[in-house]
Design a protein around this motif. Sequence first.
Motif, PDB file in Angstrom:
ATOM      1  N   UNK A  25       0.872  -1.377   0.025  1.00 47.30           N
ATOM      2  CA  UNK A  25      -0.029  -0.023   0.091  1.00 47.30           C
ATOM      3  C   UNK A  25       1.035   1.162  -0.125  1.00 47.30           C
ATOM      4  N   UNK A  26       0.733   2.077  -1.004  1.00 48.47           N
ATOM      5  CA  UNK A  26       1.549   3.321  -1.082  1.00 48.47           C
ATOM      6  C   UNK A  26       0.709   4.618  -0.633  1.00 48.47           C
ATOM      7  N   UNK A  27       1.576   5.340  -0.025  1.00 51.95           N
ATOM      8  CA  UNK A  27       0.939   6.884   0.309  1.00 51.95           C
ATOM      9  C   UNK A  27       1.589   7.687  -0.709  1.00 51.95           C
ATOM     10  N   UNK A  28       0.844   8.112  -1.702  1.00 53.51           N
ATOM     11  CA  UNK A  28       1.231   8.866  -2.735  1.00 53.51           C
ATOM     12  C   UNK A  28       0.776  10.312  -2.868  1.00 53.51           C
ATOM     13  N   UNK A  29       1.502  11.485  -3.472  1.00 55.29           N
ATOM     14  CA  UNK A  29       1.039  12.611  -3.570  1.00 55.29           C
ATOM     15  C   UNK A  29      -0.088  12.638  -4.579  1.00 55.29           C
ATOM     16  N   UNK A  30      -0.937  13.519  -4.528  1.00 55.15           N
ATOM     17  CA  UNK A  30      -2.009  13.994  -5.513  1.00 55.15           C
ATOM     18  C   UNK A  30      -1.328  14.064  -6.904  1.00 55.15           C
ATOM     19  N   UNK A  31      -1.639  13.554  -7.828  1.00 49.63           N
ATOM     20  CA  UNK A  31      -1.130  13.924  -9.385  1.00 49.63           C
ATOM     21  C   UNK A  31      -0.096  12.844  -9.670  1.00 49.63           C
ATOM     22  N   UNK A  32       0.067  11.878  -8.699  1.00 43.38           N
ATOM     23  CA  UNK A  32       1.091  10.807  -9.315  1.00 43.38           C
ATOM     24  C   UNK A  32       0.535  10.045 -10.312  1.00 43.38           C
ATOM     25  N   UNK A  33       1.444   9.715 -11.238  1.00 42.05           N
ATOM     26  CA  UNK A  33       0.965   8.943 -12.374  1.00 42.05           C
ATOM     27  C   UNK A  33       1.386   7.484 -12.523  1.00 42.05           C
ATOM     28  N   UNK A  56      -8.646  -2.269 -15.248  1.00 44.06           N
ATOM     29  CA  UNK A  56      -8.788  -1.823 -16.763  1.00 44.06           C
ATOM     30  C   UNK A  56      -7.700  -1.514 -17.168  1.00 44.06           C
ATOM     31  N   UNK A  57      -7.382  -2.092 -18.295  1.00 44.65           N
ATOM     32  CA  UNK A  57      -6.016  -2.039 -19.217  1.00 44.65           C
ATOM     33  C   UNK A  57      -5.577  -0.677 -19.276  1.00 44.65           C
ATOM     34  N   UNK A  58      -4.399  -0.214 -19.114  1.00 45.40           N
ATOM     35  CA  UNK A  58      -3.917   1.107 -19.258  1.00 45.40           C
ATOM     36  C   UNK A  58      -2.667   0.884 -20.463  1.00 45.40           C
ATOM     37  N   UNK A  59      -3.067   1.513 -21.790  1.00 47.87           N
ATOM     38  CA  UNK A  59      -1.979   1.347 -22.802  1.00 47.87           C
ATOM     39  C   UNK A  59      -0.558   1.881 -22.423  1.00 47.87           C
ATOM     40  N   UNK A  60       0.379   1.566 -22.829  1.00 42.33           N
ATOM     41  CA  UNK A  60       1.587   2.018 -22.787  1.00 42.33           C
ATOM     42  C   UNK A  60       1.582   3.640 -22.874  1.00 42.33           C
ATOM     43  N   UNK A  61       0.901   4.001 -23.958  1.00 43.25           N
ATOM     44  CA  UNK A  61       1.171   5.632 -24.250  1.00 43.25           C
ATOM     45  C   UNK A  61       0.306   6.420 -23.223  1.00 43.25           C
ATOM     46  N   UNK A  65       0.352   9.927 -18.584  1.00 41.41           N
ATOM     47  CA  UNK A  65      -0.758  11.051 -18.145  1.00 41.41           C
ATOM     48  C   UNK A  65      -1.750  10.563 -17.305  1.00 41.41           C
ATOM     49  N   UNK A  66      -1.835   9.219 -17.141  1.00 38.45           N
ATOM     50  CA  UNK A  66      -3.023   8.647 -16.280  1.00 38.45           C
ATOM     51  C   UNK A  66      -2.538   8.855 -14.804  1.00 38.45           C
ATOM     52  N   UNK A  67      -3.372   9.641 -14.185  1.00 41.40           N
ATOM     53  CA  UNK A  67      -3.013  10.021 -12.797  1.00 41.40           C
ATOM     54  C   UNK A  67      -3.830   8.978 -11.850  1.00 41.40           C
TER      55      UNK A  67
END
Length: 83
Positions: A25-33, A56-61, A65-67
């Motif tokens: 479990x990670x504690x990340x900052x808002x906006x982390x991709x 859901x599959x996330x394509x390499x490209x 940009x996916x936060x």
Amino acid sequence: MKVGFKLFASLTDLLPPERDGNRVELDLEEGTTIADVIARFRVPERSAHLVLVNGLFIPREARASRRLAEHDELAVWPPIAGG
């Protein structure tokens, strides 16, 4: 924000020793991709073959940009061959 992160197969060794199986479990900052998390754990780009967020599959490209959002589950699989 809290995000679950799972690595599968040979990538599991990249997780810290205090992991829960193949998950941390990670504690990340808002906006982390997605790409930020993959880089943080030093997953080689060619080894991040199948990437899912909440199933859901996330394509390499789209990974740079996916936060991620609170309570997302990010899962990464390497290429796997079988026979």
